[in-house]
Design a protein around this motif. Structure first.
Motif, short mmCIF file in Angstrom:
data_model
loop_
_atom_site.label_atom_id
_atom_site.label_comp_id
_atom_site.label_asym_id
_atom_site.label_seq_id
_atom_site.Cartn_x
_atom_site.Cartn_y
_atom_site.Cartn_z
N GLY A 1 0.08 0.59 0.25
CA GLY A 1 0.29 -0.46 1.24
C GLY A 1 0.51 -1.82 0.61
N CYS A 2 -0.28 -2.13 -0.42
CA CYS A 2 -0.15 -3.43 -1.08
C CYS A 2 1.22 -3.56 -1.75
N ALA A 3 1.66 -2.51 -2.40
CA ALA A 3 2.94 -2.56 -3.10
C ALA A 3 4.10 -2.75 -2.12
N ILE A 4 4.06 -2.03 -1.02
CA ILE A 4 5.13 -2.19 -0.01
C ILE A 4 5.16 -3.64 0.47
N PRO B 1 4.23 -20.37 -0.35
CA PRO B 1 4.69 -19.56 0.77
C PRO B 1 5.07 -18.13 0.36
N SER B 2 5.60 -17.97 -0.85
CA SER B 2 5.96 -16.62 -1.33
C SER B 2 4.72 -15.74 -1.43
N ILE B 3 3.68 -16.28 -2.03
CA ILE B 3 2.43 -15.53 -2.18
C ILE B 3 1.80 -15.28 -0.82
N ALA B 4 1.81 -16.28 0.05
CA ALA B 4 1.23 -16.11 1.39
C ALA B 4 1.93 -14.98 2.15
N LEU B 5 3.26 -14.95 2.10
CA LEU B 5 4.00 -13.88 2.78
C LEU B 5 3.68 -12.52 2.16
N ALA B 6 3.66 -12.46 0.84
CA ALA B 6 3.38 -11.19 0.16
C ALA B 6 1.98 -10.67 0.50
N VAL B 7 1.00 -11.56 0.52
CA VAL B 7 -0.38 -11.16 0.84
C VAL B 7 -0.47 -10.72 2.30
N LEU B 8 0.13 -11.48 3.19
CA LEU B 8 0.13 -11.12 4.61
C LEU B 8 0.73 -9.73 4.82
N LEU B 9 1.87 -9.48 4.20
CA LEU B 9 2.51 -8.17 4.36
C LEU B 9 1.72 -7.06 3.66
N ALA B 10 1.07 -7.37 2.54
CA ALA B 10 0.24 -6.37 1.86
C ALA B 10 -0.92 -5.93 2.76
N PHE B 11 -1.57 -6.90 3.39
CA PHE B 11 -2.65 -6.55 4.32
C PHE B 11 -2.10 -5.78 5.52
N ALA B 12 -0.98 -6.21 6.06
CA ALA B 12 -0.40 -5.55 7.23
C ALA B 12 -0.05 -4.09 6.91
N PHE B 13 0.61 -3.86 5.79
CA PHE B 13 0.98 -2.49 5.44
C PHE B 13 -0.23 -1.67 5.03
N GLY B 14 -1.17 -2.28 4.30
CA GLY B 14 -2.39 -1.57 3.91
C GLY B 14 -3.20 -1.11 5.11
N TYR B 15 -3.46 -2.05 6.02
CA TYR B 15 -4.19 -1.70 7.24
C TYR B 15 -3.38 -0.71 8.08
N GLY B 16 -2.08 -0.93 8.14
CA GLY B 16 -1.22 -0.05 8.94
C GLY B 16 -1.26 1.40 8.49
N LEU B 17 -1.26 1.62 7.19
CA LEU B 17 -1.32 3.00 6.67
C LEU B 17 -2.64 3.66 7.06
N THR B 18 -3.74 2.94 6.92
CA THR B 18 -5.04 3.50 7.29
C THR B 18 -5.11 3.74 8.79
N MET B 19 -4.65 2.78 9.56
CA MET B 19 -4.70 2.92 11.01
C MET B 19 -3.87 4.11 11.49
N SER B 20 -2.71 4.30 10.91
CA SER B 20 -1.87 5.42 11.35
C SER B 20 -2.56 6.75 11.07
N ALA B 21 -3.27 6.84 9.96
CA ALA B 21 -3.97 8.09 9.62
C ALA B 21 -5.12 8.35 10.60
N VAL B 22 -5.91 7.33 10.89
CA VAL B 22 -7.05 7.57 11.78
C VAL B 22 -6.64 7.65 13.24
N ALA C 1 -12.63 -0.13 5.78
CA ALA C 1 -12.22 0.69 4.65
C ALA C 1 -11.43 -0.09 3.60
N ASP C 2 -10.61 -1.03 4.03
CA ASP C 2 -9.60 -1.57 3.12
C ASP C 2 -9.71 -3.04 2.74
N THR C 3 -10.49 -3.81 3.46
CA THR C 3 -10.46 -5.26 3.24
C THR C 3 -10.77 -5.67 1.81
#
Length: 176
Positions: free
Chosen positions: A47-50, A68-89, A106-108
């Motif tokens: 999730g973080c890599a995506i 702003p580059s880092i902020a966007l990357a971190v925001l998307l890393a959390f979104a995809f990381g949480y999203g992968l876990t949420m889709s599984a559960v 689980a992921d924070t």
């Protein structure tokens, strides 16, 4: 033991719903615990890599500065990381509210650790943040940063799993 589908999303119920499983996670030691931590970290890395790569690529394409580059990357890393876990559960039958709580638990810390290390490495590599999408430095520094972040995050996940925390919360739903 409570049924995870019947706990009405109460955070304490989610955290302790499967004490037998958490006891098993906490009872792991040595290689098994390290293997589980590496698996949890690999999940986090996905999730973080995506999010990180997408965020950095978009920000670079748009010509954004480092902050702003880092902020966007971190925001998307959390979104995809949480999203992968949420889709599984969610597939395991949890409500959206329960899935959010499980993903947060689980992921924070894992994602946070990975993102701090990943972005610190990117900032430390001379020219990495200024390189363009066609530059080997851009892609190479991202790959190295994610690899270093993986190595740094395994011990964090190992410590969490040893205590029945972090990704151990998700394991309660793997067999449902």
């Amino acid at each position: 033991m409570t049924d995870p589908k019947q706990d009405h999303g109460h955070p304490v119920a989610i955290a302790v719903q499967d004490q037998g499983h958490q006891h098993h996670a906490a009872a792991q030691s040595g290689r098994d615990l390290t293997r589980s931590a590496m698996s949890a970290t690999l999940h986090c890395l996905t999730g973080c890599a995506i999010g990180e790569v997408l965020g950095m690529a978009l920000a670079t394409w748009w010509g954004w500065s480092n902050g702003p580059s880092i902020a966007l990357a971190v925001l998307l890393a959390f979104a995809f990381g949480y999203g992968l876990t949420m889709s599984a559960v969610l597939r395991a039958g949890l409500s959206r509210r329960q899935a959010v709580k499980v993903a947060l638990a689980a992921d924070t810390l894992s994602i946070l650790t990975m993102e701090i290390v990943d972005n610190a490495v990117l900032l430390a590599v001379p020219g990495a943040m200024e390189s363009g999408l066609a530059d080997l430095l851009f892609w190479g520094s991202l790959a190295v940063a994610l690899a270093v972040a993986f190595v740094a995050t395994v011990p964090v996940n190992r410590a969490l799993l040893a205590r029945g925390k972090g990704h151990a919360v998700v394991h309660a739903f793997h067999h449902h």
